[in-house]
Motif scaffolding. Structure first.
Motif, mmCIF file in Angstrom:
data_model
loop_
_atom_site.group_PDB
_atom_site.id
_atom_site.type_symbol
_atom_site.label_atom_id
_atom_site.label_comp_id
_atom_site.label_asym_id
_atom_site.label_seq_id
_atom_site.Cartn_x
_atom_site.Cartn_y
_atom_site.Cartn_z
ATOM 1 N N MET A 1 -19.659 -21.350 41.310
ATOM 2 C CA MET A 1 -19.976 -22.496 41.028
ATOM 3 C C MET A 1 -19.330 -23.088 40.035
ATOM 4 O O MET A 1 -19.095 -24.193 39.598
ATOM 5 N N THR B 1 -16.805 -22.688 37.438
ATOM 6 C CA THR B 1 -15.719 -21.748 37.025
ATOM 7 C C THR B 1 -15.167 -21.979 35.478
ATOM 8 O O THR B 1 -15.910 -22.893 34.919
ATOM 9 N N LEU C 1 -27.519 -29.369 46.765
ATOM 10 C CA LEU C 1 -26.494 -28.789 47.020
ATOM 11 C C LEU C 1 -25.910 -29.321 48.437
ATOM 12 O O LEU C 1 -24.713 -28.991 48.536
ATOM 13 N N LEU D 1 -21.971 -27.846 46.632
ATOM 14 C CA LEU D 1 -21.814 -27.559 45.372
ATOM 15 C C LEU D 1 -21.352 -25.829 46.085
ATOM 16 O O LEU D 1 -21.001 -25.282 44.924
ATOM 17 N N LEU D 2 -21.333 -25.245 47.445
ATOM 18 C CA LEU D 2 -20.705 -24.584 47.489
ATOM 19 C C LEU D 2 -19.914 -24.194 48.170
ATOM 20 O O LEU D 2 -18.698 -23.120 47.795
ATOM 21 N N PRO E 1 -15.334 -23.967 46.572
ATOM 22 C CA PRO E 1 -15.755 -23.330 45.136
ATOM 23 C C PRO E 1 -14.526 -24.045 43.878
ATOM 24 O O PRO E 1 -15.167 -23.935 42.446
#
Lengths: 808, 200
Positions: free
Chosen positions: A1, A3, B147, B152-153, B155
């Motif tokens: 998450m 990155t 989330l 948020l999961l 990428p």
């Protein structure tokens, strides 16, 4: 998450230069000044927020930009997204000197709430909190009780009360108390209507909503509370939820003389307390002051919550909420009883029944803590014995639930917070230290500092020795608990033990009855008054020394030992000190072999040994036999250096007639011989991989101690002088010494020379090496005839002259 | 009441110490009473202090989370669901609490409740005597909402430029730092309101 792209974004936001920022600000200004700010404005503001919040240093924003942000926030037709962003940016820049938000044009209470959040973040330099509070109350006064937008206002009021309770007037608190009574007790029990957005197929008359339900699906039996559910909610039901959420803080802060003083208004009704015991209904009909009415309603609300918590919730979220409500209800009842003791009798019966119900329910164990605290606070007043409740709490709960980090934390906080309340029951706390140590052993990182504060209260003369053993065995306890979890039949959803270590070899072996007995002792719940040697257990649990949890616990032990000793030395008498030193000597080589644990513990134990000897110097004579055994039995100095140095130093300092009249010449001679033999062995043996060289500090300490002893029993002087000159020769030998490096050899040589010099004048040696207690007086250092440095200088000069006169 | 809410990065225990613990979002509800500082840059100093306090909390949470994960033998990545449609099992996520003594770093003693989800840490800084069961529930709820609504999961998304949504969620579920006793239906109702006002 998170990155690399995000990292670079953050980096850019921090590194943006002032000129670029200026240009960006003017772009933002242009976008906001448009009639209908579109998604570009939102995007720009999002970036601006990131820039402002990414760095801890202040960013210079143009005044026009700042002003425009404030205007946009307060403007009536601003879309919600922009409002939030403006408020967030202004709040990020707080405290700001140039803020000039005005309430005048703000209509919607959502905006009011956002403006309030910005103002409250300013730090109250210009009494912002008071002005926010006053404005919020004005809005409250002007609206109807079922006003559509009070929902956003109540949290503001709650916050203001929390930050600055003294800024509220009596009539304002009365007003809010009245409103809270209405919202808490008289919220609608019908479900709300769905907000249909209209459309082609919607019917003009909405379907009649049904009554609210309980969490188990049954129809609600009484007034609406936070545990009542339905498809949709009305406004007053929302206010009910918020009112309860802020209730405890309001009760505490809105009292006239502060949180703990009972309400002075009760004094005016001498029969008020008996009346309220007899019948709650009759008091409700009389017009009592708003604060008292609020307390009555709060009491009813809490009782209803307690009843509602017996129901079996259909959803997991509701079950969790029931637990939280139970805890809150008990806390509110506690506050009520503090403020008005007339609630006490009713509350006691309610809570006793609740306690019985919770005792058999491990899932709700956390609610036992506020109940115990209640009984500790009010037990005296109500002549109720809280002992049984505490016994159950301390005996059962840590054994079964040590593995829950939140319970462990709350339990230890409960102990810490309730210390002044324990009174006669402090004994229960002290005797339960083995159970408390289980919480610590399993959750050492967050709980170590809590225990350092708690230990002085747990330490007791009767359990000190047992506690010291328990502290030294703490990592072993961690391993034993892990083992217990693996072996226990109760399987939980997921494994609670260390899953990185699969099936350690000790699992089967631990079922052996011999080990079972030792394990039971280690896992005991109360102080047993006996001590058991756990060395076989250390060996059995060897495979678990690499567990991360065991290692973490081992790292915490030195700190705990320091705390223990500083607590014990406050009250330890000679006999207890002797016992503790015996434990130190005995346990030095009987520790659970976690990597580096022994070395660290030895460091602490050796410094504590010296501290204890300084407190009770006569222990050197009392324990002469054991100390002699220790010195004689140390076959290799490796890994015993710290302890050995400490023991040698203690012997050198305190084994003399001036500290204890019972000291005999034989004792001095025996110690001398033992230390001499040890030093001989240490310096003669060749170092190898198994026996690394002895550190020069230890050699120096041994030499010094021998000299000190010789100065007290002067027959020994020739022996020690011979030895010292041999040491000097050895250290000075031109051949590269395999034993010591050049620096170390030099240090040993210097020390040997100094000691030899001193011994040439025995009375001076005695004065220097065995100073009497008066030496610490300033007179010894200022008086020209007795000052030590002067004496030494004189001696050195005389000796040098003598050496010059001697042939060779 | 809640004094502050923060989201920060959590680095895996096995990773080398590359980079620092970064605070991705923080919100302080109201301000601590700052001592009277007549010097001209008092305001800046206050802000700097506030940011540093938050960073100190984030670092402590990170190390507590790491220690707890190591002790239980798990990694944070164990929580990753098989597909992005399944919810993250938040009841299995590491959760803990610790106390901050007065002056270190906040003026008054405070309690921190934290939750670790994959590589993000969520933390609530509470007053000393709060209802921790409620705080725990609220924290899990906030994490779940964030989330879901910030996705948020997947990428490619990150929360650095989505502060408006975070603020929107906080304004409804933790208004001004007030912990709310919300049963499931209330939560659903609020979520519907939020989704209506803030379409994805």
């Amino acid at each position: 998450m998170f990155t690399a792209g995000a990292e670079s974004l953050l980096h850019q936001a921090r590194e943006i230069q002032d000129e670029e920022l200026e240009k960006f600000c003017s772009r933002v200004v242009k976008l906001l000044q448009k009639d209908e700010p579109g998604p570009d404005a939102v995007d720009a503001l999002q970036r601006l927020f990131l820039i402002v919040s990414a760095t801890k240093y202040k960013r210079k924003l143009e005044k026009t930009c700042m002003d425009l942000l404030q205007t946009t926030l307060c403007s009536p037709k601003c879309p919600e997204q922009l409002q939030f962003l403006c408020a967030a940016i202004l709040r990020e820049r707080s405290p700001a000197d140039s803020l000039s938000l005005s309430w005048d044009h703000v209509q919607s209470s959502q905006q009011l709430s956002l403006v309030a959040s910005v103002l409250l973040a300013q730090g109250d330099k210009k009494e912002e909190v008071r002005s926010v509070g006053q404005h919020a109350f004005r809005v409250l006064e002007s609206r109807q009780p079922e006003g559509p937008s009070l929902r956003h206002l109540l949290p503001v009021l709650s916050k203001v009360t929390h930050l600055a309770p003294h800024t509220l007037h009596e009539d304002q608190t009365n007003l809010l108390s009245k409103r809270l009574v209405e919202w808490l007790r008289y919220a609608s029990v019908q479900q709300g209507v769905a907000h249909t957005s209209g459309g082609f197929f919607s019917t003009p008359r909405a379907r009649q909503p049904g009554p609210v339900t309980e969490v188990d699906g049954a129809v609600a039996t009484d007034f609406f509370t936070v545990l009542s559910t339905g498809q949709h909610f009305t406004e007053d039901q929302w206010l009910n939820v918020q009112a309860f959420s802020m209730l405890r803080a309001w009760l505490v802060h809105s009292g006239p003389q502060g949180p703990s003083a009972p309400d002075a208004g009760d004094r005016s009704e001498p029969e008020g307390s008996t009346l309220s015991v007899l019948s709650a209904a009759s008091t409700a009909s009389r017009l009592r002051p708003p604060r008292e009415r609020l307390r009555d309603k709060a009491f009813e609300y809490c009782q209803r919550l307690v009843e509602q918590s017996t129901r079996r919730a259909l959803r997991r979220g509701d079950a969790d909420l029931q637990k939280a409500c139970l805890v809150e209800a008990v806390l509110v009842l506690d506050t009520l009883c503090r403020q008005d003791p007339s609630f006490l009798y009713r509350t006691l019966s309610c809570l006793k029944a609740l306690h019985v119900r919770l005792c058999g329910d491990p899932a709700r164990a956390r609610a036992l803590l506020p109940i115990a605290q209640f009984f500790l606070s009010h037990g005296e007043a109500a002549a109720v014995d809280s002992e049984a409740i505490l016994q159950h709490l301390f005996t059962r709960v840590p054994c079964e639930l040590f593995h829950s980090p939140m319970l462990a934390f709350e339990f230890v906080r409960f102990c810490g917070d309730s210390l002044p309340l324990f009174g006669r029951n402090l004994d229960i706390l002290k005797r339960s230290f083995p159970n408390l140590f289980k919480l610590l052993a399993w959750n050492s990182p967050p709980l170590t500092s809590e225990f350092v504060a708690l230990l002085p209260w747990l330490v007791d003369a009767s359990t000190a020795v047992e506690m010291l053993h328990a502290l030294l065995d703490l990592p072993c306890l961690t391993a034993a608990l892990d083992l217990q979890l693996r072996l226990s039949p109760a399987a939980s959803e997921r494994p609670l033990w260390d899953t990185s270590l699969r099936n350690p070899s000790c699992l089967e072996a631990s079922r052996d009855p011999e080990f079972q007995a030792l394990l039971q002792h280690l896992l005991r719940a109360k102080a047993s008054g006996t001590v058991q040697r756990l060395a076989p257990l250390h060996q059995l649990l060897q495979p678990m020394t690499s567990c991360a949890r065991v290692v973490q616990c081992a790292e915490a032990v030195p700190t705990l030992l320091q705390a223990f000793f500083s607590a014990v030395s406050q009250f330890a008498d000679g006999a207890l000190t002797n016992q503790l030193v015996l434990v130190l000597l005995e346990r030095r080589d009987s520790l659970y072999q976690v990597p580096q644990y022994e070395a660290r513990v030895h460091r602490v134990l050796s410094s504590q040994l010296l501290a204890l000897c300084a407190l009770h110097p006569s222990l050197v004579v009392d324990l002469a036999k054991e100390l002699l055994e220790f010195v004689g039995s140390v076959s290799s100095v490796h890994s015993r250096e710290a302890m050995l140095a400490a023991v040698a130093w203690a012997v050198g300092e305190y084994l003399s007639v001036s500290w204890d009249r019972r000291c005999t010449v034989e004792q001095i001679t025996r110690f001398f011989e033992a230390l001499e033999a040890l030093l001989f062995e240490v310096t003669q043996s060749r170092p190898s991989a198994a026996l690394p060289k002895c550190p020069p500090q230890v050699i120096a300490v041994l030499m010094t101690t021998l000299t000190k002893l010789a100065s007290r029993s002067q027959d020994l002087i020739p022996r020690v002088s011979l030895f010292l000159s041999k040491m000097r020769t050895l250290a000075q030998s031109p051949a590269p010494s395999p034993v010591h490096g050049e620096e170390d050899a030099g240090a040993i040589c210097t020390r040997a020379t100094e000691l030899l010099t001193l011994l040439k004048m025995p009375s001076v040696a005695q004065f220097v090496l065995t100073p009497s207690a008066e030496v610490s007086e300033p007179r010894y250092h200022r008086d020209a005839n007795t000052a030590l440095p002067l004496a030494l200088r004189t001696v050195s000069r005389l000796v040098e002259k003598e050496a010059g006169l001697l042939p060779g | 009441m809640v004094h502050a809410f923060l989201i920060h990065t959590l680095r895996a225990p096995q990773a080398q110490d590359t980079g620092l613990c970064r605070v991705l979002y923080s919100c302080v509800f109201g301000a601590e009473n700052s001592p009277d500082d007549p010097r001209p840059h008092g305001a800046e100093r206050d802000r700097l202090l506030r940011k540093e306090q938050i960073l100190a909390v984030a670092r402590q949470v990170e190390s507590m989370c790491r220690l707890q994960q190591q002790a239980s033998g798990r990694t944070l990545m164990d929580l990753q669901p098989q597909s992005s449609d399944e919810p993250v099992p938040l009841h299995e996520a590491p959760l803990g609490a610790f106390r901050l003594a007065a002056g270190d770093p906040f003026q008054e003693p405070r309690t921190v409740v934290w939750l670790g989800v994959l590589s993000l840490g969520f933390a609530l800084v509470l007053d000393a005597h709060e209802n921790l069961l409620l705080a725990e529930g609220t924290l899990r709820l906030l994490a779940r909402l964030l989330l879901d609504h910030l996705r948020l999961l997947t990428p490619s998304t990150n929360l650095l430029l989505r502060a408006d949504r975070i603020e929107g969620i906080l304004a409804r579920f933790l208004p001004h730092g007030q912990l709310l006793f919300l049963n499931d239906q209330f939560v659903q109702g609020l979520e519907k309101e939020f989704s209506a006002a803030w379409p994805r």
